[in-house]
Design an enzyme around this catalytic site. Structure first.
Site, PDB file in Angstrom:
ATOM      1  N   ASP A   1       0.866  -1.185   0.000  1.00 30.23           N
ATOM      2  CA  ASP A   1       0.000   0.000   0.000  1.00 30.23           C
ATOM      3  C   ASP A   1       0.892   1.221   0.000  1.00 30.23           C
ATOM      4  OD1 ASP A   1      -1.925  -1.922   0.427  1.00 30.23           O
ATOM      5  OD2 ASP A   1      -2.926  -0.852   2.060  1.00 30.23           O
TER       6      ASP A   1
ATOM      7  N   ASP B   1     -15.429  -3.944   0.439  1.00 26.22           N
ATOM      8  CA  ASP B   1     -14.813  -3.463   1.678  1.00 26.22           C
ATOM      9  C   ASP B   1     -15.940  -3.142   2.642  1.00 26.22           C
ATOM     10  OD1 ASP B   1     -12.467  -3.587   0.143  1.00 26.22           O
ATOM     11  OD2 ASP B   1     -12.643  -1.517  -0.495  1.00 26.22           O
TER      12      ASP B   1
HETATM   13  O1  LIG Z   1      -6.000  -1.017   1.820  1.00 27.25           O
HETATM   14  C1  LIG Z   1      -6.272  -0.085   2.592  1.00 27.25           C
HETATM   15  O2  LIG Z   1      -5.738   0.011   3.735  1.00 27.25           O
HETATM   16  C2  LIG Z   1      -7.257   0.952   2.160  1.00 27.25           C
HETATM   17  C3  LIG Z   1      -7.588   1.947   3.051  1.00 27.25           C
HETATM   18  C4  LIG Z   1      -8.497   2.915   2.694  1.00 27.25           C
HETATM   19  C5  LIG Z   1      -9.048   2.885   1.428  1.00 27.25           C
HETATM   20  C6  LIG Z   1      -8.731   1.912   0.527  1.00 27.25           C
HETATM   21  C7  LIG Z   1      -7.828   0.925   0.869  1.00 27.25           C
HETATM   22  N1  LIG Z   1      -7.468  -0.080   0.029  1.00 27.25           N
HETATM   23  C8  LIG Z   1      -7.753  -0.393  -1.314  1.00 27.25           C
HETATM   24  O3  LIG Z   1      -8.385   0.612  -2.096  1.00 27.25           O
HETATM   25  C9  LIG Z   1      -9.408   0.003  -2.822  1.00 27.25           C
HETATM   26  C10 LIG Z   1     -10.515   0.937  -3.119  1.00 27.25           C
HETATM   27  O4  LIG Z   1     -10.105   2.008  -3.947  1.00 27.25           O
HETATM   28  P1  LIG Z   1     -11.225   2.796  -4.769  1.00 27.25           P
HETATM   29  O5  LIG Z   1     -12.369   2.974  -3.830  1.00 27.25           O
HETATM   30  O6  LIG Z   1     -11.578   1.908  -5.911  1.00 27.25           O
HETATM   31  O7  LIG Z   1     -10.602   4.068  -5.150  1.00 27.25           O
HETATM   32  C11 LIG Z   1      -9.852  -1.126  -1.928  1.00 27.25           C
HETATM   33  O8  LIG Z   1     -10.578  -2.128  -2.562  1.00 27.25           O
HETATM   34  C12 LIG Z   1      -8.548  -1.651  -1.374  1.00 27.25           C
HETATM   35  O9  LIG Z   1      -7.924  -2.515  -2.305  1.00 27.25           O
END
Ligand SMILES: O=C(O)c1ccccc1N[C@@H]1O[C@H](COP(=O)(O)O)[C@@H](O)[C@H]1O
Length: 249
Positions: A17, A138
């Site tokens: 990340d 999520d």
């Molecule tokens: O992985 C994390 O800790 C995380 C924390 C906060 C937001 C997202 C996070 N992770 C990844 O981001 C995608 C979502 O991104 P988007 O909404 O498509 O822009 C999520 O599925 C995690 O893989």
């Protein structure tokens, strides 16, 4: 046991990340809880050297809508190209960002917010790209989280019904309340999701020790394909080779 009745292995995806150009881990996805683990390119190369088959690469700044680590992600992917498959996520919400993600070498794109806020576009890219699109579910309880996990994105089961109809190829299921906490994965949530789909599921959030990986491997016959491992690896709770061993025996 013969090769024929052995449980298939669980695929492990070390997470990288990226926020502010660094490899970080958050607790429960909350901005400001970052622990810094250095250069993301080094991290990706390290996981590749240690035997990773996939890396779950996340642009956290893009997920939070506060910036981009595009250049670093591109370099990281280039460094491990041909050795590791990349599942890329964070801020992929329209044709331009999706096409860019594929062009820089991501094998699979994980859609979060866009799958919740833009159902028609999500259905169209699911139809167009098939296996190259995973949907990130999520959740807190059974409420989905969007926009850096700061906004509610609807009911998990209703959204899953829609995604099943659209033909989503795969789900990446994160219990946000477990993510980065080292409290163990939410096995019950995973079971419930797998009850509602024949598509493969990847677990994310909470893995703290090798027993958790063994417990997840028990779910492979139910449809669990893989597990994303984050903080436990960075904190040194176990090594990736140790985890890969448990995931395949
Ligand atoms: O992985 C994390 O800790 C995380 C924390 C906060 C937001 C997202 C996070 N992770 C990844 O981001 C995608 C979502 O991104 P988007 O909404 O498509 O822009 C999520 O599925 C995690 O893989």
């Amino acid at each position: 046991m013969s090769e024929f009745n052995k449980t298939p292995r669980l695929v492990l995806l070390p997470a990288v990340d990226v926020a502010g150009g660094k490899a970080v881990r958050l607790t429960k996805g909350e901005a400001g809880t970052e622990t810094n683990y250095g250069d993301p390119i080094d991290a990706a190369v390290d996981w590749a050297d240690q035997g990773a088959e996939w890396i779950h690469l996340v642009d956290l700044d893009a997920a939070f809508g506060r910036g981009s680590n595009g250049g670093i992600l591109k370099k990281a992917i280039r460094q491990v190209r041909g050795r590791v498959n990349i599942e890329l996520s964070g801020g992929i919400r329209d044709d331009e960002s999706l096409e860019h993600a594929l062009a820089i070498g991501a094998k699979r794109i994980n859609l979060g917010t866009a799958a919740l806020e833009n159902p028609e576009w999500a259905a169209s890219v699911i139809a167009q790209y098939g296996e190259a699109i995973a949907v990130g579910l999520d959740v807190r309880g059974t409420t989905l989280a969007a926009r850096g996990w700061t906004k509610d994105g609807g009911d998990l089961w209703q959204v899953m019904d829609r995604l099943e109809e659209a033909g989503a190829a795969r789900y990446v299921v994160t219990d946000v309340t477990k993510d980065g906490t080292l409290q163990g994965p939410n096995l019950e949530l995973l079971r419930q999701v797998m009850d509602r789909t024949h598509r493969p599921v990847v677990a994310s959030g909470g893995i703290s020790n090798l027993d958790d990986i063994a417990a997840l491997r028990e779910l492979v016959p139910l449809g669990l394909e893989g597990a994303i491992v984050g903080k436990a690896l960075y904190a040194g709770a176990f090594t990736l080779p140790e985890a890969l061993d448990v995931a395949s025996h």
